[in-house]
Design a protein around this motif. Structure first.
Motif, PDB file in Angstrom:
ATOM      1  N   GLU A  86       0.841  -1.195   0.000  1.00  0.00           N
ATOM      2  CA  GLU A  86       0.000   0.000   0.000  1.00  0.00           C
ATOM      3  C   GLU A  86       0.876   1.244   0.000  1.00  0.00           C
ATOM      4  N   LYS A  87       0.305   2.355  -0.478  1.00  0.00           N
ATOM      5  CA  LYS A  87       1.055   3.610  -0.513  1.00  0.00           C
ATOM      6  C   LYS A  87       1.236   4.140   0.903  1.00  0.00           C
ATOM      7  N   GLU A  88       2.469   4.541   1.210  1.00  0.00           N
ATOM      8  CA  GLU A  88       2.797   5.087   2.520  1.00  0.00           C
ATOM      9  C   GLU A  88       3.329   6.508   2.355  1.00  0.00           C
ATOM     10  N   GLU A  89       3.436   7.183   3.465  1.00  0.00           N
ATOM     11  CA  GLU A  89       3.986   8.532   3.446  1.00  0.00           C
ATOM     12  C   GLU A  89       5.456   8.460   3.014  1.00  0.00           C
ATOM     13  N   GLY A  90       5.840   9.305   2.102  1.00  0.00           N
ATOM     14  CA  GLY A  90       7.212   9.327   1.616  1.00  0.00           C
ATOM     15  C   GLY A  90       7.387   8.620   0.283  1.00  0.00           C
ATOM     16  N   ASP A  91       6.410   7.801  -0.132  1.00  0.00           N
ATOM     17  CA  ASP A  91       6.500   7.143  -1.435  1.00  0.00           C
ATOM     18  C   ASP A  91       6.360   8.182  -2.547  1.00  0.00           C
ATOM     19  N   ILE A  92       7.025   7.941  -3.640  1.00  0.00           N
ATOM     20  CA  ILE A  92       7.088   8.910  -4.739  1.00  0.00           C
ATOM     21  C   ILE A  92       5.945   8.648  -5.709  1.00  0.00           C
ATOM     22  N   ASP A  93       5.207   9.701  -6.047  1.00  0.00           N
ATOM     23  CA  ASP A  93       4.077   9.580  -6.977  1.00  0.00           C
ATOM     24  C   ASP A  93       4.559   9.475  -8.416  1.00  0.00           C
ATOM     25  N   GLY A  94       3.806   8.735  -9.245  1.00  0.00           N
ATOM     26  CA  GLY A  94       4.106   8.548 -10.653  1.00  0.00           C
ATOM     27  C   GLY A  94       3.514   9.658 -11.486  1.00  0.00           C
ATOM     28  N   PRO A  95       3.536   9.551 -12.757  1.00  0.00           N
ATOM     29  CA  PRO A  95       3.917   8.391 -13.571  1.00  0.00           C
ATOM     30  C   PRO A  95       5.437   8.274 -13.740  1.00  0.00           C
ATOM     31  N   PHE A  96       5.854   7.056 -14.092  1.00  0.00           N
ATOM     32  CA  PHE A  96       7.265   6.759 -14.280  1.00  0.00           C
ATOM     33  C   PHE A  96       7.477   6.131 -15.644  1.00  0.00           C
ATOM     34  N   THR A  97       8.647   6.354 -16.199  1.00  0.00           N
ATOM     35  CA  THR A  97       9.032   5.688 -17.439  1.00  0.00           C
ATOM     36  C   THR A  97       9.777   4.423 -17.056  1.00  0.00           C
ATOM     37  N   VAL A  98       9.367   3.280 -17.638  1.00  0.00           N
ATOM     38  CA  VAL A  98      10.005   2.011 -17.286  1.00  0.00           C
ATOM     39  C   VAL A  98      10.643   1.315 -18.488  1.00  0.00           C
ATOM     40  N   ALA A  99      10.505   1.893 -19.694  1.00  0.00           N
ATOM     41  CA  ALA A  99      11.190   1.351 -20.867  1.00  0.00           C
ATOM     42  C   ALA A  99      11.376   2.464 -21.881  1.00  0.00           C
ATOM     43  N   VAL A 100      12.573   2.537 -22.460  1.00  0.00           N
ATOM     44  CA  VAL A 100      12.875   3.560 -23.459  1.00  0.00           C
ATOM     45  C   VAL A 100      13.597   2.938 -24.646  1.00  0.00           C
ATOM     46  N   SER A 101      13.505   3.644 -25.747  1.00  0.00           N
ATOM     47  CA  SER A 101      14.265   3.300 -26.942  1.00  0.00           C
ATOM     48  C   SER A 101      15.135   4.507 -27.269  1.00  0.00           C
ATOM     49  N   VAL A 102      16.426   4.264 -27.489  1.00  0.00           N
ATOM     50  CA  VAL A 102      17.365   5.339 -27.785  1.00  0.00           C
ATOM     51  C   VAL A 102      17.993   5.069 -29.138  1.00  0.00           C
ATOM     52  N   SER A 103      17.942   6.059 -30.016  1.00  0.00           N
ATOM     53  CA  SER A 103      18.620   5.928 -31.313  1.00  0.00           C
ATOM     54  C   SER A 103      19.564   7.108 -31.488  1.00  0.00           C
ATOM     55  N   CYS A 104      20.757   6.795 -31.946  1.00  0.00           N
ATOM     56  CA  CYS A 104      21.779   7.820 -32.100  1.00  0.00           C
ATOM     57  C   CYS A 104      22.659   7.427 -33.271  1.00  0.00           C
ATOM     58  N   GLY A 105      22.789   8.304 -34.230  1.00  0.00           N
ATOM     59  CA  GLY A 105      23.606   7.974 -35.396  1.00  0.00           C
ATOM     60  C   GLY A 105      22.997   6.788 -36.120  1.00  0.00           C
ATOM     61  N   GLY A 106      23.753   5.742 -36.300  1.00  0.00           N
ATOM     62  CA  GLY A 106      23.228   4.548 -36.958  1.00  0.00           C
ATOM     63  C   GLY A 106      22.875   3.448 -35.980  1.00  0.00           C
ATOM     64  N   GLY A 107      23.042   3.695 -34.689  1.00  0.00           N
ATOM     65  CA  GLY A 107      22.793   2.650 -33.704  1.00  0.00           C
ATOM     66  C   GLY A 107      21.624   2.969 -32.802  1.00  0.00           C
ATOM     67  N   GLY A 108      21.340   2.028 -31.965  1.00  0.00           N
ATOM     68  CA  GLY A 108      20.243   2.238 -31.035  1.00  0.00           C
ATOM     69  C   GLY A 108      20.253   1.189 -29.950  1.00  0.00           C
ATOM     70  N   MET A 109      19.413   1.414 -28.965  1.00  0.00           N
ATOM     71  CA  MET A 109      19.248   0.443 -27.897  1.00  0.00           C
ATOM     72  C   MET A 109      17.851   0.574 -27.322  1.00  0.00           C
ATOM     73  N   VAL A 110      17.402  -0.517 -26.725  1.00  0.00           N
ATOM     74  CA  VAL A 110      16.137  -0.517 -26.011  1.00  0.00           C
ATOM     75  C   VAL A 110      16.463  -0.897 -24.572  1.00  0.00           C
ATOM     76  N   TRP A 111      15.979  -0.099 -23.620  1.00  0.00           N
ATOM     77  CA  TRP A 111      16.302  -0.330 -22.213  1.00  0.00           C
ATOM     78  C   TRP A 111      15.018  -0.563 -21.444  1.00  0.00           C
ATOM     79  N   PHE A 112      14.935  -1.736 -20.822  1.00  0.00           N
ATOM     80  CA  PHE A 112      13.828  -2.061 -19.927  1.00  0.00           C
ATOM     81  C   PHE A 112      14.363  -1.957 -18.506  1.00  0.00           C
ATOM     82  N   SER A 113      13.599  -1.362 -17.611  1.00  0.00           N
ATOM     83  CA  SER A 113      14.109  -1.121 -16.266  1.00  0.00           C
ATOM     84  C   SER A 113      14.005  -2.338 -15.347  1.00  0.00           C
ATOM     85  N   SER A 114      13.579  -3.464 -15.874  1.00  0.00           N
ATOM     86  CA  SER A 114      13.490  -4.685 -15.083  1.00  0.00           C
ATOM     87  C   SER A 114      13.739  -5.884 -15.986  1.00  0.00           C
TER      88      SER A 114
END
Length: 156
Positions: A41-69
């Protein structure tokens, strides 16, 4: 996305593009005690969302996908999503190698999960389905017939 850490998506570097793939709802919250939590359950001090939990990064000709779990690929959590977690991962990998045609929903598993019930419950269901319900429907039918006959004889 079980046991995940929120990702911070700030301004992109020059030439890089960061795309948020998965975000939590506005009602989500993050426990500050990590693995030492005593309640979900939510308690005092817990951080409110929303949160990003997966991103895709592309740079130049490459890229990556990052899942936080990495736990979301475990069988138990993948079963909660009916295999969609593995599909998401496979589609992310396919996009990294440039196979846009490979993105599809994977075939369903042919492993069946059978319903297992105790003998006492099976016996109770047999009695109800074979005995009680037919007698109940027969009684209701007889009641309807008798009521109609009584109404018919009263009008004559």
């Amino acid at each position: 996305m079980p046991i995940s850490q929120a990702l911070t998506v700030s301004g992109s570097a020059v030439g890089a593009t960061v795309t948020e793939l998965l975000t939590t709802s506005d009602a989500s919250f993050s426990k500050v005690h990590g693995y030492d939590i005593t309640t979900y359950e939510k308690e005092e001090g817990d951080i409110d969302g929303p949160f990003t939990v997966a991103v895709s990064v592309s740079c130049g000709g490459g890229g990556m996908v990052w899942f936080s779990s990495s736990s979301f690929l475990e069988d138990m959590y993948n079963a909660y999503s009916s295999g969609a977690n593995v599909d998401l991962t496979m589609n992310a990998l396919a996009s990294l190698v440039g196979e846009s045609d490979a993105m599809a929903i994977r075939s369903k598993s042919l492993n069946y999960n059978y319903l297992t019930i105790r003998d006492s419950t099976a016996s109770l269901l047999k009695v109800a389905m074979i005995g009680v319900f037919p007698l109940l429907y027969l009684g209701i039918g007889m009641g309807v017939i008798l009521r109609r006959r009584r109404m018919q004889s009263e009008t004559v």
